[in-house]
Design an enzyme around this catalytic site. Structure first.
Site, PDB file in Angstrom:
ATOM      1  N   ASP A 186     141.465  82.184  30.743  1.00  0.00           N
ATOM      2  CA  ASP A 186     140.514  81.288  31.419  1.00  0.00           C
ATOM      3  C   ASP A 186     139.105  81.519  30.870  1.00  0.00           C
ATOM      4  O   ASP A 186     138.946  81.810  29.681  1.00  0.00           O
ATOM      5  CB  ASP A 186     140.578  81.553  32.931  1.00  0.00           C
ATOM      6  CG  ASP A 186     140.296  80.318  33.756  1.00  0.00           C
ATOM      7  OD1 ASP A 186     139.135  79.888  33.788  1.00  0.00           O
ATOM      8  OD2 ASP A 186     141.236  79.774  34.363  1.00  0.00           O
ATOM      9  N   HIS A 242     135.011  79.551  36.971  1.00  0.00           N
ATOM     10  CA  HIS A 242     136.407  79.131  37.113  1.00  0.00           C
ATOM     11  C   HIS A 242     137.380  80.298  37.102  1.00  0.00           C
ATOM     12  O   HIS A 242     138.234  80.440  37.991  1.00  0.00           O
ATOM     13  CB  HIS A 242     136.723  78.153  35.982  1.00  0.00           C
ATOM     14  CG  HIS A 242     137.990  77.399  36.129  1.00  0.00           C
ATOM     15  ND1 HIS A 242     139.189  77.852  35.608  1.00  0.00           N
ATOM     16  CD2 HIS A 242     138.265  76.211  36.708  1.00  0.00           C
ATOM     17  CE1 HIS A 242     140.136  76.966  35.856  1.00  0.00           C
ATOM     18  NE2 HIS A 242     139.606  75.956  36.525  1.00  0.00           N
ATOM     19  N   ASN A 334     144.874  67.025  36.188  1.00  0.00           N
ATOM     20  CA  ASN A 334     144.115  66.396  37.266  1.00  0.00           C
ATOM     21  C   ASN A 334     143.827  64.920  37.001  1.00  0.00           C
ATOM     22  O   ASN A 334     142.795  64.399  37.431  1.00  0.00           O
ATOM     23  CB  ASN A 334     142.787  67.123  37.465  1.00  0.00           C
ATOM     24  CG  ASN A 334     142.962  68.590  37.818  1.00  0.00           C
ATOM     25  OD1 ASN A 334     143.916  68.951  38.495  1.00  0.00           O
ATOM     26  ND2 ASN A 334     142.050  69.427  37.343  1.00  0.00           N
ATOM     27  N   SER A 402     144.155  73.553  38.858  1.00  0.00           N
ATOM     28  CA  SER A 402     143.686  74.889  38.489  1.00  0.00           C
ATOM     29  C   SER A 402     143.753  75.850  39.658  1.00  0.00           C
ATOM     30  O   SER A 402     143.964  77.053  39.486  1.00  0.00           O
ATOM     31  CB  SER A 402     142.233  74.834  37.997  1.00  0.00           C
ATOM     32  OG  SER A 402     142.153  74.355  36.689  1.00  0.00           O
TER      33      SER A 402
END
Length: 576
Positions: A186, A242, A334, A402
């Site tokens: 990530d 994130h 998404n 996520s």
């Protein structure tokens, strides 16, 4: 009094035809496989274990091999009761055989009855384990994904009680295992965050600052992981938010007296950074991150990112991880599209160790942004307004697949930590089969359900109540059900459909659909006004999801731009 998850024991039950699980060869009624699976799912039990009572005559005339059909079933052990000559505990090699064994026992003339080896609890707890474990953290009420009591999410939407992953019941069994390492591939991680510092991975062989590669893995002083984001350094600190948010969902320390708890309170999170502070990264750095995590022998890779087309390089990297026994959990995407026709990578790579994860809301509905796909998306998990950690000791609510992905990654680590001998394939199988069945997800994800980590730990596999395909019967159409060909722009019309009065379930089968994809729709609505299916784009001989009862309405709508051929219903089908 002792109970088995609410089932009060009574010898009278054993002789009744309604209790099909206990019927032996002398009874005329037998449960079908669906009923066996339903009963197995209803009560807590020892996975793969069955108690068998053998008839005295069989004990004198038949061998164990004949009585227990060892040629058909993989049996790990047959243990007689010390207190009875006719009772045995049969331990099967896998829980997947339990329903079949019980069904076979019901028609075996040597067996009087067979039943699951239920887990029993005293009514009330004093010194024993509680039914659930609530972490002593100050903001637990915001973690609706862990325990949904109907509280509002950050948008003010009232939740549905039980629309969660069953975490508090799971924590009564285990809170994690530090020997299970999860690579968070990530933007990095704030490894100093008070919720995460106790669970950050430490490569003890190379936790130095002397410029020497002590463990010889090609990476110098990689104490906590690595940073591949453009430059190659040993500092995977999060300069976005994130990765830290994802990490908190996987492994915030619920024993730490902070604000939140992750799915695991005790685990090892390895931040492997390839996404920059802007949240973007390149294919080569992503592949390097996967290969590094593979080299470091992690158990789970959590991948809350995606983009680009099919890459052979990444496919090969994920395949290599599979050969090392690593589970690759990935965000479905998404963009609200069907990944069966428009794959989203890396979740869309068809490699056995991949789990693609869609996102749900606190009302157990698919999040409007979530990518879906009956063939290519495996399971759903909470991913809307998820409260977790961000850098600097702070917290925030994020939404996306996520956020759904780390719930599944964390669940995989929790299951693996309690069952260290499992393979990646067995962990994946447990997670998918133990899901809570959610009707609205039936045509959206392969497992037709939302993650339940307690079920996964216990080996509880809720059956699907969906009718079997061979149960559907055609009924005559009283009149054609179809749009104009072509249909008009900015048009809407309802088409009520009514089947036989004694139908338990009903659906329609479109002979042809040709609509402007994503703009024009035929929606299936049940008699209570609930939308159960939505059809757009192109299809042929395509059944809709079913409704309960004998009435449904097709609601057709088009926008103001392109118009296409339309739709036609070929037949109506019911289950009686």
């Amino acid at each position: 009094m002792f109970k088995a998850s609410g089932l009060v024991w009574s010898l009278a039950v054993l002789g009744t035809a309604s209790a099909g699980l206990f019927l032996g060869a002398d009874n005329s009624a037998h449960s079908d496989m669906q009923k066996f699976n339903a009963i197995l799912a209803q009560h807590e039990r020892a996975p793969g274990q069955v108690i068998v009572k053998v008839k005295p005559s069989a004990l004198r005339t038949a061998s164990r091999e004949e009585i227990f059909d060892t040629g058909r079933f993989r049996i790990a052990a047959i243990k007689p009761f010390e207190t009875s000559a006719s009772l045995y505990t049969v331990k099967l090699s896998g829980d997947d055989q339990t329903a079949q064994f019980l069904e076979a026992a019901a028609s075996n003339p040597a067996i009087e009855y067979a039943e699951p080896n239920y887990i029993l609890h005293v009514d009330g707890f004093r010194d024993g384990a509680p039914a659930e474990k609530i972490p002593a953290v100050s903001e637990f009420g915001q973690l609706w994904a862990m325990k949904n009591t109907g509280q509002k999410d950050a948008e003010g939407t009232v939740g549905v009680v039980g629309a969660d992953i069953g975490a508090t019941k799971a924590w009564a069994l285990t809170t994690g295992n530090k020997n299970i390492t999860v690579a968070v591939i990530d933007t990095g991680m704030d490894y100093n965050h008070p919720e995460l510092k106790d669970n950050v991975f430490r490569n003890e062989a190379d936790c130095f600052s002397d410029g020497i590669d002590h463990d010889g893995n090609g990476f110098v002083n990689d104490c906590h992981g690595w940073n591949f984001a453009g430059v190659s350094t040993n500092d995977p600190m999060d300069d976005n938010e994130h990765g830290t948010h994802v990490s908190g969902t996987i492994g915030a320390n619920g024993d730490g007296g902070g604000k939140i708890a992750g799915v695991n309170w005790h685990t090892s999170i390895m931040p492997v950074k390839f996404l920059t502070g802007s949240g973007s990264g390149t294919l080569d750095d992503a592949v390097k991150a996967i290969q590094y995590a593979t080299k470091m022998k992690v158990k789970v890779m959590s991948n809350s990112w995606g983009g680009g087309g099919f890459s052979q390089t990444m496919f090969d990297a994920i395949t290599e991880a599979k050969t090392k026994g690593i589970l690759f959990v990935a965000a479905a995407g998404n963009d609200s599209t069907n990944s069966d026709s428009s794959p989203h990578y890396p979740a869309g790579y068809q490699v056995d160790n991949v789990i693609s994860v869609a996102a749900t809301t606190n009302r157990d509905t698919l999040a409007t942004f979530s990518t879906f796909g009956k063939r290519t998306v495996h399971i759903a998990a909470p991913g809307h307004k998820i409260y977790s950690s961000i850098p600097g000791g702070k917290y925030d609510n994020f939404s996306g697949t996520s956020m759904a992905t780390p719930h599944v990654s964390g669940a995989a680590a929790l299951v693996w930590g309690a069952n260290t001998g499992l393979t990646y394939a067995e962990v994946k199988d447990r997670l998918l089969r133990s899901r809570d069945y959610i009707p609205s997800l039936t045509r959206k994800v392969a497992s037709s359900g939302r993650l339940n980590v307690y079920n996964a730990l216990m080996g509880i596999y809720p059956p699907s109540p969906e009718p079997a395909e061979n149960q559907w019967k055609d009924v005559a159409l009283p009149a054609p059900i179809e749009s104009a060909h072509p249909y008009a722009n900015s048009f809407s019309q309802d088409y009520p459909v009514e089947g036989p009065a004694n139908a338990k379930f009903m659906r329609v089968v479109f002979s042809k659909v040709e609509l402007e994809d994503g703009y024009d729709f035929v929606k299936v609505v049940d008699s209570a006004g609930n939308e159960v299916d939505s059809v757009s784009g192109k299809a042929e001989n395509s059944p809709t999801f079913y409704v309960t009862g004998n009435k449904l309405t097709l609601k057709f709508s088009s926008d103001s731009s392109e118009n296409r051929w339309g739709f036609a219903v070929g037949k109506v089908q019911v289950v009686y």
